[in-house]
Enzyme design. Structure first.
Site, short mmCIF file in Angstrom:
data_model
loop_
_atom_site.label_atom_id
_atom_site.label_comp_id
_atom_site.label_asym_id
_atom_site.label_seq_id
_atom_site.Cartn_x
_atom_site.Cartn_y
_atom_site.Cartn_z
N HIS A 3 -13.75 -6.37 10.04
CA HIS A 3 -13.24 -5.03 10.37
C HIS A 3 -14.37 -4.09 10.82
O HIS A 3 -14.26 -3.40 11.83
CB HIS A 3 -12.51 -4.47 9.16
CG HIS A 3 -11.96 -3.10 9.39
ND1 HIS A 3 -10.95 -2.86 10.29
CD2 HIS A 3 -12.28 -1.89 8.84
CE1 HIS A 3 -10.67 -1.55 10.29
NE2 HIS A 3 -11.46 -0.95 9.43
N ARG A 53 -6.37 13.77 8.65
CA ARG A 53 -6.79 12.44 8.18
C ARG A 53 -6.94 11.44 9.33
O ARG A 53 -7.65 10.45 9.20
CB ARG A 53 -5.79 11.92 7.13
CG ARG A 53 -6.23 10.62 6.50
CD ARG A 53 -5.41 10.22 5.30
NE ARG A 53 -5.87 8.93 4.81
CZ ARG A 53 -5.53 8.42 3.64
NH1 ARG A 53 -4.73 9.08 2.82
NH2 ARG A 53 -5.98 7.25 3.26
N HIS A 69 -11.12 3.17 15.49
CA HIS A 69 -10.13 2.19 15.04
C HIS A 69 -9.08 1.82 16.10
O HIS A 69 -8.43 0.81 15.96
CB HIS A 69 -9.43 2.70 13.77
CG HIS A 69 -10.27 2.55 12.54
ND1 HIS A 69 -11.51 3.14 12.41
CD2 HIS A 69 -10.08 1.84 11.39
CE1 HIS A 69 -12.03 2.82 11.23
NE2 HIS A 69 -11.18 2.03 10.60
N LYS A 100 -14.79 11.23 2.33
CA LYS A 100 -13.44 10.65 2.42
C LYS A 100 -12.47 11.44 1.54
O LYS A 100 -11.36 11.78 1.96
CB LYS A 100 -13.49 9.18 2.01
CG LYS A 100 -12.13 8.54 1.84
CD LYS A 100 -11.69 7.75 3.04
CE LYS A 100 -10.22 7.42 3.02
NZ LYS A 100 -9.89 6.06 3.28
N ARG A 119 9.80 -0.99 -8.31
CA ARG A 119 9.78 0.35 -7.68
C ARG A 119 8.52 1.15 -8.00
O ARG A 119 8.51 2.37 -7.91
CB ARG A 119 11.02 1.16 -8.06
CG ARG A 119 12.30 0.49 -7.64
CD ARG A 119 13.38 1.49 -7.31
NE ARG A 119 14.49 0.82 -6.68
CZ ARG A 119 15.48 0.24 -7.34
NH1 ARG A 119 15.49 0.25 -8.66
NH2 ARG A 119 16.44 -0.35 -6.69
N ASN A 176 -9.71 7.62 11.73
CA ASN A 176 -9.43 6.49 12.62
C ASN A 176 -10.42 6.41 13.78
O ASN A 176 -10.22 5.63 14.71
CB ASN A 176 -8.00 6.58 13.17
CG ASN A 176 -6.99 6.44 12.04
OD1 ASN A 176 -7.21 5.70 11.10
ND2 ASN A 176 -5.89 7.18 12.13
N LYS A 192 -3.97 4.40 0.78
CA LYS A 192 -3.29 3.63 1.82
C LYS A 192 -3.16 2.18 1.36
O LYS A 192 -4.12 1.60 0.85
CB LYS A 192 -4.07 3.66 3.13
CG LYS A 192 -3.80 4.89 3.96
CD LYS A 192 -4.39 4.72 5.35
CE LYS A 192 -4.12 5.95 6.19
NZ LYS A 192 -4.80 5.88 7.50
N HIS A 199 -9.06 -1.86 15.99
CA HIS A 199 -7.94 -2.66 15.48
C HIS A 199 -7.45 -3.64 16.54
O HIS A 199 -7.09 -4.78 16.23
CB HIS A 199 -6.77 -1.76 15.06
CG HIS A 199 -6.89 -1.23 13.67
ND1 HIS A 199 -6.06 -0.26 13.16
CD2 HIS A 199 -7.72 -1.56 12.66
CE1 HIS A 199 -6.39 0.00 11.92
NE2 HIS A 199 -7.40 -0.77 11.58
N GLU A 227 -1.68 11.90 6.30
CA GLU A 227 -2.11 11.77 7.69
C GLU A 227 -1.23 12.53 8.67
O GLU A 227 -0.79 11.98 9.69
CB GLU A 227 -2.19 10.28 8.06
CG GLU A 227 -3.11 10.04 9.24
CD GLU A 227 -3.45 8.58 9.45
OE1 GLU A 227 -4.06 7.98 8.54
OE2 GLU A 227 -3.12 8.05 10.50
N GLU A 258 -18.37 1.66 8.27
CA GLU A 258 -17.51 2.75 7.78
C GLU A 258 -18.36 3.91 7.24
O GLU A 258 -17.97 5.07 7.32
CB GLU A 258 -16.53 2.25 6.71
CG GLU A 258 -15.47 1.27 7.23
CD GLU A 258 -14.37 1.94 8.07
OE1 GLU A 258 -14.39 3.16 8.26
OE2 GLU A 258 -13.50 1.20 8.57
N1 GLY Z 1 -9.17 4.20 6.42
C1 GLY Z 1 -8.52 5.30 6.98
C2 GLY Z 1 -7.79 6.16 6.01
O1 GLY Z 1 -7.88 5.92 4.82
O2 GLY Z 1 -7.12 7.08 6.37
#
Ligand code: GLY
Length: 363
Positions: A266, A243, A250, A229, A123, A247, A145, A254, A239, A187
């Site tokens: 990526h 946030r 993306h 960031k 957990r 993206n 994330k 993606h 998000e 990025e």
């Molecule tokens: N890579 C996108 C984020 O961390 O929100």
């Protein structure tokens, strides 16, 4: 050494990103300062294990009861639920308990995978992120994330799980393969386009030194990108809205990455996705596409797919993406370099844009 303090609100949870240049000599101290325990599980892919595994393990071992290296095959293919289960079971078999700390040593795949294991093992146990690739340093190691891919798309399962510390050792980049380095630059460019025009101009003005991996320039560019960031994540950890600007590139990225069966890196997919988004933004008056494309090309990143992908399947992947809300796709589009906005694009327009993007790309 520089320290960036990342305060993640509203949970009043904060941790630091330490940018260090003497990591390999002092790894034990850095790790122990972050999490004091007598059991560390270092999770790394087989390539990183070969290069750094033994050295890092032996250093941390001094004074710790149990330090184990747990490896998995390198590459996006390992980012799946089965691997999470395998790694967690391996940890049980090795006798790790709730007081242990997982060290995610590696690039984006490792950070996402080991982070997810840390968030579910017994957990949740302590996590330290030690990114070894440029992409992981400037993006995936920061903000908590974690995730794995499923057949329907990339990163569709995962958690928000913050590490106790991110230890960023820029000299790992000395041995990073060129393609991986360029992958991370996508990025870096993304963060500048969404948030900070002067950062973009700085990157563009220093592109040659960046490509030569000039350590002083690189450290400045990486530090600034991490700050961007962190600033965004601090404002919107989970998000809810802001946030989502991370993206940028993306949605298409993606989809095309998944459709290439992850043969595209990526960053390459995101470079194409940024191009796709810029062209879409032109319909809203954006006029700086060429500047972005020029920089991406300078960084040897592809801005167009090399063949005509199946539009129907691409659309399906875009709709399956986490970023679609109640069946609608919201694109992050640049207003100008340094500022973005959200635009809802309906399926009909998206199909049309896929067609015209294909024409622009000459495929
Ligand atoms: N890579 C996108 C984020 O961390 O929100």
């Amino acid at each position: 050494m520089s320290i960036l303090k990342v305060n993640l609100l509203p949970r009043d949870y904060s941790y630091q990103v330490e940018i260090v240049d003497d990591f390999l000599d002092n790894v034990r101290d850095y790790v122990r300062q972050a999490v004091k325990t007598d059991q560390y599980a270092i999770i790394a892919d087989e390539n990183i294990c070969k290069i750094y595994g033994a050295k890092i393990k032996n250093q941390i071992k001094k004074g710790a009861r149990k330090v184990e290296l747990i490896s998995f095959p390198a590459g996006e293919k390992s980012k799946n639920w089965e691997k999470v289960g395998e790694l967690a079971r391996k940890m049980i078999q090795l006798g790790f308990d709730r007081k242990c700390c997982i060290i995610a040593l590696g690039g984006g795949v490792t950070g996402d995978l080991a982070g997810l294991v840390a968030s579910v093992f017994l957990r949740g146990v302590a996590l330290i992120q030690i990114p070894t690739s440029l992409l992981a340093m400037v993006d995936s190691s920061i903000g908590g994330k974690t995730g794995v891919d499923v057949l329907e798309g990339k990163n569709l399962m995962g958690t928000f799980y913050q590490p106790r510390k991110v230890i960023t050792n820029i000299s790992f980049l000395d041995t990073l393969p060129e393609s991986e380095f360029l992958n991370g630059l996508a990025e870096v460019v993304k963060h500048s386009v969404i948030w900070d025009r002067s950062h973009f101009l700085n990157i563009a003005g220093n592109a040659r030194q960046i490509l030569k991996r000039d350590p002083i320039i690189l450290k400045k560019i990486i530090t600034k990108t991490i700050q961007i960031k962190a600033e965004i994540v601090m404002k919107d950890e989970q998000e809810a809205r802001l946030r989502r600007i991370l993206n940028f590139g993306h949605t298409f990225g993606h989809a095309i990455e998944a459709q290439s069966k992850y043969k595209l890196l990526h960053g390459q997919a995101v470079a194409m996705g940024m191009h796709f988004a810029c062209r879409l933004a032109e319909e809203f008056g954006f006029s700086e596409t060429e500047k972005i494309i020029r920089l991406l090309k300078q960084f040897k990143l592809p801005v167009c797919p090399d063949k005509n992908y199946d539009h129907g399947r691409l659309l399906k992947k875009m709709y399956n993406d986490k970023k679609s809300v109640r069946g609608k796709i919201y694109f992050v589009l640049p207003k100008k370099i340094g500022e973005v906005f959200f635009a809802e694009v309906d399926e009909c327009n998206l199909r049309e844009h896929l067609r015209s993007f294909q024409e622009t790309c000459g495929i």
